[in-house]
Design a protein around this motif. Structure first.
Motif, mmCIF file in Angstrom:
data_model
loop_
_atom_site.group_PDB
_atom_site.id
_atom_site.type_symbol
_atom_site.label_atom_id
_atom_site.label_comp_id
_atom_site.label_asym_id
_atom_site.label_seq_id
_atom_site.Cartn_x
_atom_site.Cartn_y
_atom_site.Cartn_z
ATOM 1 N N ALA A 1 0.823 -1.214 0.000
ATOM 2 C CA ALA A 1 0.000 0.000 0.000
ATOM 3 C C ALA A 1 0.853 1.258 0.000
ATOM 4 O O ALA A 1 0.371 2.333 -0.328
ATOM 5 N N GLY A 2 2.105 1.135 0.353
ATOM 6 C CA GLY A 2 2.990 2.302 0.371
ATOM 7 C C GLY A 2 3.562 2.552 1.744
ATOM 8 O O GLY A 2 3.880 1.619 2.476
ATOM 9 N N SER A 3 3.656 3.814 2.101
ATOM 10 C CA SER A 3 4.261 4.206 3.361
ATOM 11 C C SER A 3 3.300 5.070 4.157
ATOM 12 O O SER A 3 2.414 5.723 3.601
ATOM 13 N N ASP A 4 3.491 5.052 5.457
ATOM 14 C CA ASP A 4 2.720 5.909 6.348
ATOM 15 C C ASP A 4 3.415 7.268 6.384
ATOM 16 O O ASP A 4 4.525 7.383 6.901
ATOM 17 N N PHE A 5 2.782 8.291 5.839
ATOM 18 C CA PHE A 5 3.408 9.608 5.740
ATOM 19 C C PHE A 5 3.015 10.538 6.886
ATOM 20 O O PHE A 5 3.228 11.747 6.790
ATOM 21 N N SER A 6 2.452 9.995 7.944
ATOM 22 C CA SER A 6 2.152 10.842 9.094
ATOM 23 C C SER A 6 3.451 11.331 9.731
ATOM 24 O O SER A 6 4.485 10.666 9.670
ATOM 25 N N THR A 7 3.407 12.499 10.321
ATOM 26 C CA THR A 7 4.615 13.111 10.876
ATOM 27 C C THR A 7 4.992 12.489 12.209
ATOM 28 O O THR A 7 4.128 12.010 12.960
ATOM 29 N N GLY A 8 6.276 12.517 12.501
ATOM 30 C CA GLY A 8 6.761 12.048 13.787
ATOM 31 C C GLY A 8 6.904 13.198 14.768
ATOM 32 O O GLY A 8 6.636 14.362 14.446
ATOM 33 N N THR A 9 7.327 12.874 15.951
ATOM 34 C CA THR A 9 7.492 13.881 16.992
ATOM 35 C C THR A 9 8.779 14.675 16.770
ATOM 36 O O THR A 9 9.836 14.102 16.514
ATOM 37 N N ILE A 10 8.688 16.000 16.862
ATOM 38 C CA ILE A 10 9.859 16.865 16.702
ATOM 39 C C ILE A 10 10.497 17.096 18.079
ATOM 40 O O ILE A 10 9.822 17.505 19.017
ATOM 41 N N GLN A 11 11.780 16.826 18.158
ATOM 42 C CA GLN A 11 12.505 16.955 19.415
ATOM 43 C C GLN A 11 13.638 17.966 19.250
ATOM 44 O O GLN A 11 14.389 17.918 18.272
ATOM 45 N N ASP A 12 13.754 18.882 20.196
ATOM 46 C CA ASP A 12 14.812 19.890 20.164
ATOM 47 C C ASP A 12 16.164 19.261 20.460
ATOM 48 O O ASP A 12 16.299 18.436 21.368
ATOM 49 N N THR A 13 17.165 19.655 19.683
ATOM 50 C CA THR A 13 18.536 19.187 19.910
ATOM 51 C C THR A 13 19.485 20.339 20.242
ATOM 52 O O THR A 13 20.539 20.122 20.835
ATOM 53 N N GLY A 14 19.128 21.558 19.814
ATOM 54 C CA GLY A 14 19.988 22.702 20.048
ATOM 55 C C GLY A 14 21.190 22.766 19.127
ATOM 56 O O GLY A 14 22.009 23.674 19.236
ATOM 57 N N ARG A 15 21.291 21.841 18.199
ATOM 58 C CA ARG A 15 22.422 21.795 17.267
ATOM 59 C C ARG A 15 22.090 22.622 16.038
ATOM 60 O O ARG A 15 21.018 22.500 15.457
ATOM 61 N N ALA A 16 23.023 23.461 15.615
ATOM 62 C CA ALA A 16 22.769 24.398 14.522
ATOM 63 C C ALA A 16 22.518 23.701 13.201
ATOM 64 O O ALA A 16 21.788 24.221 12.349
ATOM 65 N N LEU A 17 23.103 22.532 12.992
ATOM 66 C CA LEU A 17 22.960 21.824 11.715
ATOM 67 C C LEU A 17 21.858 20.775 11.751
ATOM 68 O O LEU A 17 21.802 19.914 10.868
ATOM 69 N N ASP A 18 20.977 20.834 12.746
ATOM 70 C CA ASP A 18 19.825 19.939 12.808
ATOM 71 C C ASP A 18 18.573 20.712 12.428
ATOM 72 O O ASP A 18 18.305 21.786 12.968
ATOM 73 N N VAL A 19 17.810 20.165 11.492
ATOM 74 C CA VAL A 19 16.540 20.782 11.092
ATOM 75 C C VAL A 19 15.485 19.691 10.973
ATOM 76 O O VAL A 19 15.787 18.528 10.693
ATOM 77 N N ALA A 20 14.243 20.082 11.193
ATOM 78 C CA ALA A 20 13.111 19.164 11.045
ATOM 79 C C ALA A 20 12.055 19.834 10.188
ATOM 80 O O ALA A 20 11.759 21.017 10.371
ATOM 81 N N VAL A 21 11.514 19.082 9.250
ATOM 82 C CA VAL A 21 10.457 19.616 8.387
ATOM 83 C C VAL A 21 9.168 19.697 9.203
ATOM 84 O O VAL A 21 8.748 18.718 9.821
ATOM 85 N N GLN A 22 8.544 20.851 9.182
ATOM 86 C CA GLN A 22 7.293 21.046 9.901
ATOM 87 C C GLN A 22 6.122 20.736 8.970
ATOM 88 O O GLN A 22 5.947 21.392 7.943
ATOM 89 N N GLY A 23 5.322 19.745 9.330
ATOM 90 C CA GLY A 23 4.194 19.369 8.487
ATOM 91 C C GLY A 23 4.649 18.628 7.245
ATOM 92 O O GLY A 23 5.588 17.834 7.266
ATOM 93 N N LYS A 24 3.972 18.902 6.136
ATOM 94 C CA LYS A 24 4.279 18.224 4.885
ATOM 95 C C LYS A 24 5.536 18.819 4.254
ATOM 96 O O LYS A 24 5.808 20.006 4.379
ATOM 97 N N GLY A 25 6.275 17.979 3.548
ATOM 98 C CA GLY A 25 7.454 18.455 2.841
ATOM 99 C C GLY A 25 8.637 17.514 2.989
ATOM 100 O O GLY A 25 8.634 16.604 3.827
ATOM 101 N N TRP A 26 9.667 17.744 2.159
ATOM 102 C CA TRP A 26 10.847 16.888 2.122
ATOM 103 C C TRP A 26 12.081 17.730 1.854
ATOM 104 O O TRP A 26 12.003 18.832 1.297
#
Length: 246
Positions: free
Chosen positions: A62-87
């Motif tokens: 059927a494909g993949s589950d595209f629901s978002t995961g939990t966003i966790q703060d790391t404080g690292r400048a080179l860490d980013v997380a996509v908010q909502g939909k997107g890649w």
């Protein structure tokens, strides 16, 4: 009898394959930005002369589950997380383009912004190069800027902008490397509406409890198919004995 044997045989085979997918989901329960894989069963008749009574059970992905995961703060400048939909677009080893939700970046020896697996992050003008002796900042729209750490730190230089895309999820296909690609082998256009959360990472969307329950159900389903084949064998043996007596 034919229908029972073919259905049970193919059902057991594809149940094992689904068990492998469920195990892979569990193994990636802590993988950054991972998308769990979904599977379903469907019936497929065997085509050919004299095979009208035989039916296979096949695994229909059927494909993949595209629901978002939990966003966790790391404080690292080179860490980013996509908010909502997107890649996030990355450049593969063959020069193509693929997409990921894993925003844990690093700089290689040449100052190129890359993923932790060594794939270059795609920018608006190609790979993003970061000069030495600077502090890097990534804005919510993907703009990568630098501030010199030597001298007077008042000159902000824009180094590039990370390519953020939001293609139709139905057109995305997961590769063996875990990255997603557009099925028609084209590149998705940049989407200015995609936003990043800086200093954070998105966790896997795998539900550990649900995956474990699914593995138990698949194990029971496999045992049921094996019992059906044993029943078919027993019925065939008894039928042969009756026919031999007559």
């Amino acid at each position: 009898m034919d229908r029972l044997i073919y259905t049970a045989m193919s059902g057991a085979k594809h149940t094992l394959e689904q068990q492998a997918n469920a195990s892979n989901n569990l193994a990636n329960a802590t993988t950054t930005g991972f998308r769990s894989q979904l599977n379903t069963f469907r019936a497929a008749p065997v085509v050919g002369d004299g095979l009208a009574t035989r039916t296979f059970v096949v695994d229909s992905t059927a494909g993949s589950d595209f629901s978002t995961g939990t966003i966790q703060d790391t404080g690292r400048a080179l860490d980013v997380a996509v908010q909502g939909k997107g890649w996030i677009a990355v450049q593969t080893a063959d020069g193509g383009e693929a997409y990921t939700r894993n925003g844990s970046f690093k700089m290689n020896a040449n100052g190129i912004l890359q993923t932790q697996s060594g794939l270059s992050v795609v920018g608006d003008g190609g790979p993003i190069s970061i000069p030495p002796d600077v502090t890097v900042a990534i804005a919510s729209d993907g703009t990568v800027s630098s501030i010199p750490t030597t001298g007077v730190p008042n000159a902000v230089n824009v180094l590039g902008r990370i390519k953020l895309v939001n293609p139709d999820e139905k057109s995305l296909m997961r590769g063996d490397d875990g990255l997603f690609r557009v099925t028609n082998a084209t590149q998705a256009p940049a989407d200015a509406n995609v936003r990043l959360a800086t200093g954070a990472l998105e966790g896997s969307n795998v539900n550990v409890v649900e995956s474990m329950v699914n593995m138990i159900n698949l194990s029971r389903q496999f045992e049921l198919n094996m019992k059906l084949m044993q029943t078919a064998e027993s019925d065939a043996t008894k039928a042969t004995q009756i026919l031999s007596l007559s």
